[in-house]
Design an enzyme around this catalytic site. Structure first.
Site, PDB file in Angstrom:
ATOM      1  N   TYR A  44     -22.029  80.292  53.198  1.00 40.38           N
ATOM      2  CA  TYR A  44     -20.874  80.993  53.789  1.00 40.38           C
ATOM      3  C   TYR A  44     -20.013  80.053  54.640  1.00 40.38           C
ATOM      4  O   TYR A  44     -18.901  80.419  55.036  1.00 40.38           O
ATOM      5  CB  TYR A  44     -21.323  82.168  54.675  1.00 40.38           C
ATOM      6  CG  TYR A  44     -22.139  83.241  53.993  1.00 40.38           C
ATOM      7  CD1 TYR A  44     -22.257  83.303  52.605  1.00 40.38           C
ATOM      8  CD2 TYR A  44     -22.812  84.197  54.744  1.00 40.38           C
ATOM      9  CE1 TYR A  44     -23.023  84.290  51.996  1.00 40.38           C
ATOM     10  CE2 TYR A  44     -23.566  85.194  54.139  1.00 40.38           C
ATOM     11  CZ  TYR A  44     -23.676  85.222  52.769  1.00 40.38           C
ATOM     12  OH  TYR A  44     -24.430  86.205  52.177  1.00 40.38           O
ATOM     13  N   HIS A 102     -31.434  81.753  48.972  1.00 40.19           N
ATOM     14  CA  HIS A 102     -30.248  82.585  48.703  1.00 40.19           C
ATOM     15  C   HIS A 102     -30.234  83.121  47.273  1.00 40.19           C
ATOM     16  O   HIS A 102     -29.791  84.239  47.010  1.00 40.19           O
ATOM     17  CB  HIS A 102     -28.979  81.763  48.967  1.00 40.19           C
ATOM     18  CG  HIS A 102     -27.764  82.583  49.233  1.00 40.19           C
ATOM     19  ND1 HIS A 102     -26.724  82.153  50.000  1.00 40.19           N
ATOM     20  CD2 HIS A 102     -27.417  83.837  48.832  1.00 40.19           C
ATOM     21  CE1 HIS A 102     -25.792  83.088  50.063  1.00 40.19           C
ATOM     22  NE2 HIS A 102     -26.191  84.128  49.356  1.00 40.19           N
TER      23      HIS A 102
HETATM   24  N1  LIG Z   1     -27.679  87.632  49.581  1.00 41.50           N
HETATM   25  C1  LIG Z   1     -26.535  87.633  48.937  1.00 41.50           C
HETATM   26  O1  LIG Z   1     -26.393  87.010  47.871  1.00 41.50           O
HETATM   27  C2  LIG Z   1     -25.366  88.401  49.500  1.00 41.50           C
HETATM   28  C3  LIG Z   1     -24.267  88.703  48.676  1.00 41.50           C
HETATM   29  C4  LIG Z   1     -23.211  89.413  49.219  1.00 41.50           C
HETATM   30  C5  LIG Z   1     -23.239  89.825  50.545  1.00 41.50           C
HETATM   31  N2  LIG Z   1     -24.321  89.502  51.339  1.00 41.50           N
HETATM   32  C6  LIG Z   1     -24.357  89.899  52.771  1.00 41.50           C
HETATM   33  O2  LIG Z   1     -24.135  91.286  52.898  1.00 41.50           O
HETATM   34  C7  LIG Z   1     -23.018  91.528  53.740  1.00 41.50           C
HETATM   35  C8  LIG Z   1     -22.325  92.808  53.300  1.00 41.50           C
HETATM   36  O3  LIG Z   1     -21.929  92.737  51.941  1.00 41.50           O
HETATM   37  P1  LIG Z   1     -20.416  92.606  51.490  1.00 41.50           P
HETATM   38  O4  LIG Z   1     -19.561  92.352  52.669  1.00 41.50           O
HETATM   39  O5  LIG Z   1     -20.367  91.621  50.395  1.00 41.50           O
HETATM   40  O6  LIG Z   1     -20.071  94.019  50.860  1.00 41.50           O
HETATM   41  P2  LIG Z   1     -19.877  95.489  51.447  1.00 41.50           P
HETATM   42  O7  LIG Z   1     -20.553  95.657  52.752  1.00 41.50           O
HETATM   43  O8  LIG Z   1     -20.215  96.421  50.334  1.00 41.50           O
HETATM   44  O9  LIG Z   1     -18.290  95.593  51.602  1.00 41.50           O
HETATM   45  C9  LIG Z   1     -17.585  95.043  52.662  1.00 41.50           C
HETATM   46  C10 LIG Z   1     -16.155  95.614  52.557  1.00 41.50           C
HETATM   47  O10 LIG Z   1     -16.199  97.027  52.752  1.00 41.50           O
HETATM   48  C11 LIG Z   1     -15.277  97.420  53.762  1.00 41.50           C
HETATM   49  N3  LIG Z   1     -15.969  98.382  54.620  1.00 41.50           N
HETATM   50  C12 LIG Z   1     -17.090  98.148  55.355  1.00 41.50           C
HETATM   51  N4  LIG Z   1     -17.433  99.264  56.029  1.00 41.50           N
HETATM   52  C13 LIG Z   1     -16.506 100.201  55.724  1.00 41.50           C
HETATM   53  C14 LIG Z   1     -16.310 101.548  56.138  1.00 41.50           C
HETATM   54  N5  LIG Z   1     -17.135 102.150  56.999  1.00 41.50           N
HETATM   55  N6  LIG Z   1     -15.244 102.238  55.628  1.00 41.50           N
HETATM   56  C15 LIG Z   1     -14.396 101.640  54.787  1.00 41.50           C
HETATM   57  N7  LIG Z   1     -14.526 100.356  54.360  1.00 41.50           N
HETATM   58  C16 LIG Z   1     -15.564  99.648  54.834  1.00 41.50           C
HETATM   59  C17 LIG Z   1     -14.906  96.173  54.529  1.00 41.50           C
HETATM   60  O11 LIG Z   1     -13.527  96.192  54.782  1.00 41.50           O
HETATM   61  P3  LIG Z   1     -12.928  96.294  56.291  1.00 41.50           P
HETATM   62  O12 LIG Z   1     -13.111  94.935  56.889  1.00 41.50           O
HETATM   63  O13 LIG Z   1     -11.521  96.652  56.031  1.00 41.50           O
HETATM   64  O14 LIG Z   1     -13.704  97.368  57.001  1.00 41.50           O
HETATM   65  C18 LIG Z   1     -15.241  95.028  53.573  1.00 41.50           C
HETATM   66  O15 LIG Z   1     -14.086  94.598  52.890  1.00 41.50           O
HETATM   67  C19 LIG Z   1     -22.179  90.252  53.648  1.00 41.50           C
HETATM   68  O16 LIG Z   1     -21.317  90.111  54.741  1.00 41.50           O
HETATM   69  C20 LIG Z   1     -23.274  89.205  53.597  1.00 41.50           C
HETATM   70  O17 LIG Z   1     -23.766  88.926  54.919  1.00 41.50           O
HETATM   71  C21 LIG Z   1     -25.387  88.820  50.826  1.00 41.50           C
END
Ligand SMILES: NC(=O)c1ccc[n+]([C@@H]2O[C@H](COP(=O)([O-])OP(=O)(O)OC[C@H]3O[C@@H](n4cnc5c(N)ncnc54)[C@H](OP(=O)(O)O)[C@@H]3O)[C@@H](O)[C@H]2O)c1
Length: 272
Positions: A44, A102
């Protein structure tokens, strides 16, 4: 108890793809809300901002649960340990709480990275170790290879994807799953069912999705840049979905929507 399952640490704040001042502000809002678990990764390129924001909070180290992940480019004997030491320096920590691989090794052979992960723990660089993006077969392989506990396999998990094979493997191996992409990066909001169910609990669509994941037995990792969403994603412990509503949401598993596939990550494994 597994580190991930205390009430506070069941809700982690994710940091991808945030950087610099946006990440600092998001972490400050998350801490203000009550989040104490944070998820970052070498890939990241935000560990130093994460470390600075956590240090600026003034919270004692013991109050925090910090996860980072070793990137696949560092899965060699020469690079693994120096990369973890660099992560610790960036995070301003002597030890992380959880160190994850990862991804599975793109070579198809996970033995070396699993051995290096154990060695990092033996050296005291991390309290706990775990996996991410491992398939069911790989979870079994890891269980056989690693002598101590593997505290997590962090995977994509939301109502639009059937992860029953991984859940079965978690039961079988004792390696719990945790969720990322919990709201499928917004895709879940295309389905009116969540807001409809939410109306009867006084909760938002996002809160219904997150509660469904928690009731499936998984800790959640959520990310938002908006203080109101950061708060909403944390306020999911004060209600319980009925078994009827759980089943209505389960029915969406057949959608088969995946956020993180080979189109985004060419070395992703053949997922279950
Ligand atoms: N291990 C892996 O390979 C891997 C892969 C992907 C992600 N991750 C981890 O998981 C975390 C979360 O996953 P992600 O960010 O990819 O996907 P996610 O949580 O499904 O989606 C994040 C998006 O959803 C929106 N959002 C969040 N809460 C919301 C709510 N209550 N209402 C409306 N929209 C909402 C956010 O926009 P706004 O900012 O506009 O709220 C953001 O753009 C990452 O930050 C990372 O740390 C790990």
């Amino acid at each position: 108890m597994n580190i991930l399952f205390s009430k506070t640490w069941q809700r982690s704040f994710g940091t991808f793809p945030l950087k610099d001042s946006v990440l600092e502000a998001a972490i400050a809002a998350a801490i203000e809300t009550g989040y104490r678990a944070f998820d970052t990764a070498q890939m990241y390129e935000n560990e130093s901002t994460t470390g600075a924001a956590l240090a600026a909070s003034g919270l004692p180290r013991s109050a925090l649960c910090v996860t980072t992940k070793v990137g696949v480019g560092n899965f060699t004997t020469g690079k693994f340990m120096p990369s973890v030491e660099a992560s610790l320096a960036a995070l301003q920590l002597d030890q992380v709480d959880m160190l994850l691989l990862h991804w599975p090794d793109p070579s198809g052979d996970n033995a070396r990275s699993l051995d290096l992960l154990q060695e990092a723990q033996a050296r005291g660089l991390t309290r706990h170790i775990g996996l991410s993006n491992y398939t069911a077969a790989m979870m079994r392989e890891a269980r056989a290879r690693v002598s101590g506990p593997l505290v997590v396999n962090q995977v994509e998990f939301h109502p639009l994807l059937d992860q029953s094979r991984l859940l079965a493997a978690a039961n079988e191996t004792g390696i719990p799953l945790s969720s990322y992409c919990s709201v499928a990066r917004g895709e879940v909001f295309r389905y009116p069912l969540f807001a409809e169910i939410g109306a009867s609990y006084g909760k938002s669509a996002a809160q219904i999705v997150l509660r469904w994941i928690l009731q499936k037995g998984l800790p959640i990792t959520t990310m938002s840049t908006k203080p109101e969403n950061i708060r909403a994603n944390f306020e999911v412990m004060d209600f319980t979905l009925s078994s009827i509503d759980m089943a209505r949401i389960d029915a969406l598993n057949a959608t088969g929507f995946r956020v993180v596939g080979r189109d985004k990550v060419p070395y992703a494994p053949e997922f279950d």
